[in-house]
Design a protein around this motif. Structure first.
Motif, mmCIF file in Angstrom:
data_model
loop_
_atom_site.group_PDB
_atom_site.id
_atom_site.type_symbol
_atom_site.label_atom_id
_atom_site.label_comp_id
_atom_site.label_asym_id
_atom_site.label_seq_id
_atom_site.Cartn_x
_atom_site.Cartn_y
_atom_site.Cartn_z
ATOM 1 N N ASP A 158 0.873 -1.155 0.000
ATOM 2 C CA ASP A 158 0.000 0.000 0.000
ATOM 3 C C ASP A 158 0.916 1.212 0.000
ATOM 4 O OD1 ASP A 158 -2.307 1.461 -0.063
ATOM 5 O OD2 ASP A 158 -3.025 0.871 1.925
ATOM 6 N N LEU A 159 0.387 2.374 -0.314
ATOM 7 C CA LEU A 159 1.195 3.587 -0.323
ATOM 8 C C LEU A 159 0.641 4.576 0.689
ATOM 9 C CD1 LEU A 159 1.852 4.303 -4.108
ATOM 10 C CD2 LEU A 159 3.473 3.483 -2.416
ATOM 11 N N THR A 164 2.471 8.991 -2.128
ATOM 12 C CA THR A 164 1.689 9.207 -3.340
ATOM 13 C C THR A 164 1.671 10.677 -3.745
ATOM 14 O OG1 THR A 164 0.265 7.431 -2.524
ATOM 15 C CG2 THR A 164 -0.485 8.621 -4.460
ATOM 16 N N ILE A 175 0.981 2.970 -10.908
ATOM 17 C CA ILE A 175 1.004 2.482 -9.533
ATOM 18 C C ILE A 175 0.158 1.219 -9.448
ATOM 19 C CG2 ILE A 175 0.409 3.000 -7.129
ATOM 20 C CD1 ILE A 175 0.564 5.985 -7.873
ATOM 21 N N THR A 177 -0.921 -1.557 -6.307
ATOM 22 C CA THR A 177 -0.798 -1.930 -4.899
ATOM 23 C C THR A 177 -1.606 -3.190 -4.601
ATOM 24 O OG1 THR A 177 -2.677 -0.542 -4.211
ATOM 25 C CG2 THR A 177 -0.499 0.471 -4.202
ATOM 26 N N THR A 186 -4.337 6.567 -2.585
ATOM 27 C CA THR A 186 -3.596 6.170 -3.784
ATOM 28 C C THR A 186 -4.442 6.396 -5.029
ATOM 29 O OG1 THR A 186 -2.319 4.510 -2.569
ATOM 30 C CG2 THR A 186 -2.468 4.257 -4.955
ATOM 31 N N ALA A 197 -3.499 3.488 -12.508
ATOM 32 C CA ALA A 197 -3.349 2.876 -11.191
ATOM 33 C C ALA A 197 -4.297 1.710 -11.027
ATOM 34 C CB ALA A 197 -3.582 3.896 -10.090
ATOM 35 N N VAL A 199 -5.421 -1.002 -7.818
ATOM 36 C CA VAL A 199 -5.318 -1.333 -6.398
ATOM 37 C C VAL A 199 -5.994 -2.679 -6.160
ATOM 38 C CG1 VAL A 199 -5.287 1.097 -5.732
ATOM 39 C CG2 VAL A 199 -7.470 -0.125 -5.774
#
Length: 547
Positions: A158-159, A164, A175, A177, A186, A197, A199
């Motif tokens: 995770d960020l 971020t 990105i 995650t 994020t 991105a 996630v």
């Protein structure tokens, strides 16, 4: 080519490059030393948390818009008295400062995760505070972002918000995650920067550093590819970006039906020059990290800055969306067992009517001092009576256009009645999905239920659009669904009159609309509404547009 990993695409776009993992933060030694001086240890812990808060405040000052808002919130959490008291209690129980901070934050994270919603999203913020404080106390540096010397795809468990907010888009291509949801920091900050991105991507940490991957932030697919394929993927993505950028002007369908494409913003830094206007101005940034409410004059200055940047264009201001699930210390609201269903949004005015009255006064003053076309809407409206009372307050303040957000099924089902007392409605699809499917938006195991393509959600949106047509009043969408180019066609076909999104999402939506007539959009809407589930709805619309 290997099998694709699949996560939740939260920021559209496609790219490819070598994957590099975010380094793990310092960890506590296995051996726990004894505490020789409790008071001295408490002082060390307090200084560490103060230092973390100060660093986060400094980072917030270096950025603008949503990034500044996110970092300011985390700085406030690091300085929270509840956390300090919990750490002091742990020290008094014999835990050295680093362990005491880790214990106290671990307990808070567990509580936040159980509460769900906004609180669950803040668990990553707490982890960042813990890691920074522990690194400070162990006299070890916090690891920064990877620096491989070439553009790369950033992978991580995770960020943190700080990571971020401060990443360099010239170095980071995308990105991915392992954890996170569509409303995590994020996701929010990646969209604001136009970075693809994904996630909630299980297995991403098994990808070796340096391995070439392609990332599709729309479909959520991450695939290991041969190094020789990277340039081809990136060149195709660049051609697509150039094609989209070449198409300018207001949003409209191929046959000229106007669909304003407006922006979701947190401040003037999020406004782009060619924007048609602002469809969602989040005003929370001005209230974060404070022990007292901002004055009317202070609010007026902040609002006037944004209004002035828009000239005569429309700006829809959302009044303070805070409460038990977005705690602001000066409100003094009691803790709740289920904040997602508690005192938030417009409901805060029940306990603090003066906060809403002062905000409306400040908005009216700023509107009168600028040329912007200012509309005002309330979040978390559930009943016609609430909408009517809010509209009366808006007009008493001297503001001519009052609206309501549609975020709960009760409001969607009674949209026709709401539109009898307000001038417009704007649909927040993020919360509407969460409440309609009874699925916490941070629960990765329920990502399929949180899909805005869910037929139940689409039916509620269509019902609102029908109410808009029958009353001849605007019905916009300001949730993340508006930024999905394919879903935008469906929303327009249902009768949605405007779409509000982050600035990087506008070109793709504009191009998609320009390629289809209103009649085609209406056909696509029927396909989506007739589908048995979200996957089938998306596939049916995709097949029809490709055909």
């Amino acid at each position: 080519m290997r099998d694709a990993l699949t996560g939740l695409g939260v920021s559209p776009g496609r790219t490819a490059g070598p994957a590099f993992r975010m380094a793990a933060p310092p960890t506590l030694p296995d051996t726990v030393p004894a505490v020789a001086d409790v008071e001295a240890e408490k002082t060390l812990a307090t200084k560490a948390l103060t230092q973390v808060s100060s660093v986060l405040e400094e980072l917030a000052a270096r950025v603008d818009g949503e990034a500044a808002e996110v970092l300011a919130t985390e700085a406030m959490m690091a300085a929270d008295k509840t956390l300090a008291d919990a750490v002091a209690a742990a020290v008094a129980g014999g835990r050295p400062a680093p362990w005491a901070i880790a214990d106290a934050i671990g307990a808070q994270q567990e509580t936040f995760t159980q509460l769900g919603g906004y609180f669950a999203e803040r668990a990553a913020d707490l982890a960042d505070i813990r890691d920074r404080a522990v690194a400070h106390l162990l006299d070890e540096p916090m690891p920064g972002l990877p620096v491989p010397g070439r553009p790369y795809v950033l992978t991580a468990d995770d960020l943190s918000p700080a990571d971020t907010a401060l990443l360099d888009p010239n170095s980071v291509l995308a990105i991915v995650t392992r954890r996170g949801g569509p409303t995590s920091h994020t996701a929010i900050l990646a969209r604001a920067r136009g970075l693809p991105a994904v996630v909630g991507c299980a297995g991403i940490l098994d990808v070796e550093d340096g391995a070439a991957v392609s990332v599709d932030g729309t479909t959520g697919e991450v695939t290991e590819i041969d190094e020789s394929e990277v340039d081809g993927v990136r060149e195709a993505a660049a051609r697509e970006r150039e094609r989209l950028a070449a198409l300018t002007g207001p949003g409209r369908t191929a046959d000229g039906h106007a669909v304003p494409l407006v922006l979701n913003v947190g401040g003037v830094a999020d406004v782009v020059a060619d924007a048609e206007g602002v469809g969602l101005f989040r005003t929370e940034f001005l209230f974060l990290g404070r022990t007292s409410a901002p004055s009317v004059a202070e609010q007026e200055r902040a609002y006037a800055e944004l209004f002035g940047a828009l000239g005569g264009r429309k700006v829809v201001v959302r009044t303070l969306d805070a409460g038990a699930d977005k705690p602001l210390p000066f409100l003094g609201l009691a803790a709740e067992e289920n904040p997602a269903l508690g005192v938030r949004g417009l409901r805060v005015a029940r306990a603090h009517p003066e906060v809403l009255a002062e905000q409306l006064e400040a908005i009216a003053r700023a509107a009168n001092a600028t040329a912007a076309d200012v509309w005002v809407m309330a979040p978390m409206v559930a009943t016609t009576a609430e909408a009517e009372e809010f509209a009366a307050a808006v007009r008493t303040a001297g503001l001519p256009v009052a609206g309501a957000m549609i975020e709960v099924p009760a409001a969607a089902l009674r949209a026709n009645k709401l539109l009898e007392v307000v001038d417009f409605v704007s649909i927040g699809t993020n919360d509407l999905s969460q409440y309609t499917l009874a699925a916490d938006r941070m629960n990765g195991d329920l990502a399929d239920l949180l899909d805005p393509w869910q037929p139940a959600v689409l039916e509620l949106v269509a019902s609102c659009a029908d109410a808009g047509r029958s009353t001849h009043k605007p019905v916009g969408v300001c949730g993340e669904a508006a930024g999905d180019p394919l879903l935008a066609l469906v929303l327009v076909g249902m009768g949605v009159t405007s779409l509000s999104m982050s600035a990087p999402s506008v070109p793709a939506v504009r191009a998609m609309l320009a390629a289809h007539t209103l009649a085609e959009c209406e056909h696509l809407a029927r396909l989506a509404l007739d589908a048995p589930d979200a996957v089938a709805a998306r596939q049916a619309v995709a097949a029809a547009t490709n055909g």
